[in-house]
Design a protein around this motif. Sequence first.
Motif, short mmCIF file in Angstrom:
data_model
loop_
_atom_site.label_atom_id
_atom_site.label_comp_id
_atom_site.label_asym_id
_atom_site.label_seq_id
_atom_site.Cartn_x
_atom_site.Cartn_y
_atom_site.Cartn_z
N UNK A 26 5.44 -1.70 2.13
CA UNK A 26 4.26 -0.84 1.94
C UNK A 26 3.67 -1.05 0.55
N UNK A 27 4.52 -1.14 -0.46
CA UNK A 27 4.03 -1.36 -1.82
C UNK A 27 3.21 -2.65 -1.90
N UNK A 28 3.67 -3.69 -1.21
CA UNK A 28 2.99 -4.98 -1.26
C UNK A 28 1.57 -4.92 -0.70
N UNK A 29 1.27 -3.91 0.10
CA UNK A 29 -0.08 -3.77 0.64
C UNK A 29 -1.11 -3.63 -0.48
N UNK A 30 -0.71 -3.04 -1.61
CA UNK A 30 -1.64 -2.81 -2.71
C UNK A 30 -1.57 -3.88 -3.79
N UNK A 31 -0.78 -4.92 -3.58
CA UNK A 31 -0.70 -5.98 -4.59
C UNK A 31 -2.06 -6.67 -4.73
N UNK A 32 -2.51 -6.81 -5.96
CA UNK A 32 -3.75 -7.52 -6.21
C UNK A 32 -5.01 -6.72 -5.94
N UNK A 33 -4.88 -5.43 -5.60
CA UNK A 33 -6.06 -4.63 -5.28
C UNK A 33 -6.87 -4.26 -6.52
N UNK A 34 -6.25 -4.25 -7.68
CA UNK A 34 -6.96 -3.86 -8.89
C UNK A 34 -7.16 -2.35 -8.97
N UNK A 35 -8.28 -1.96 -9.57
CA UNK A 35 -8.53 -0.53 -9.80
C UNK A 35 -9.21 0.09 -8.57
N UNK A 36 -8.38 0.41 -7.57
CA UNK A 36 -8.86 1.10 -6.38
C UNK A 36 -8.00 2.34 -6.18
N UNK A 37 -8.50 3.27 -5.38
CA UNK A 37 -7.75 4.48 -5.07
C UNK A 37 -6.78 4.18 -3.94
#
Length: 256
Positions: A26-37
């Motif tokens: 689940x954490x990997x889903x946000x990898x590389x997303x930058x400044x997003x909510x």
Amino acid sequence: MSTASGTSPAGSRPRVTRAEYCVIACAEAWRGDGEVLASPMGLIPSIGARLARRTFSPDLLLTDGEALLVDPDGTVEGWLPYRQHLALVTGGRRHVMMGASQLDRFGNQNISCVGDWERPARQLLGVRGGPVNTLNNPVSYWVPKHSRRVFVAKVDMIGGVGYDSAATAGPSATRFHRIPRVVSNLGVFDFATPDHSMRLASLHPGVTVEEVVAATGFEPAVPDDVPYTREPSPAELTAIREVIDPRGLRDREVKG
């Protein structure tokens, strides 16, 4: 039938539980997303989002679910009024991880009803924010109990829009539509196929391809070599076990 490549965890390190592999996925889903909510819905996605913010995605914005921005420890960092929250949604600056009562091979999601819409066998939550979320910002999914009741050939009602439905609706629907991943207690799935149908991206250690196929109500794309979900680092394990979830609530949601 192909099996996962690589080897299962071994050695003197403390045994990584199935729930902890799910947290990492689940954490990997946000990898590389930058400044997003980051908007995780559910316990393990919430632990995953906090872990991502604490480690490899420090620019993520986390909310208390009401009107505040917080850090991984819950310390208030700022104010997020509802109007600004909606601006992030419609501007594509949010990445949600939702649940699903049903998911099909193209990522259409149902949390509304089971059975015919006019006379359902079971009434659920309704579509909630599914249509707006999926057409405006990235949406991933978390399924704690992978089964044919959830992974179905065709959802009974579309709440979250899948790739085929978005394509049928046209450019206005496909412009910001993206489903990065689906995480279940058996593995990780994406839509990196020519027709954007669901693909098995990794298996959690201890799970076989045959188990995934048997528990899925359609035929997912299965590469010749399916890797295992990556190992958490020692620092990540410490953060999960001692800082983010010291009570071990994750193991109640996903049994080893």
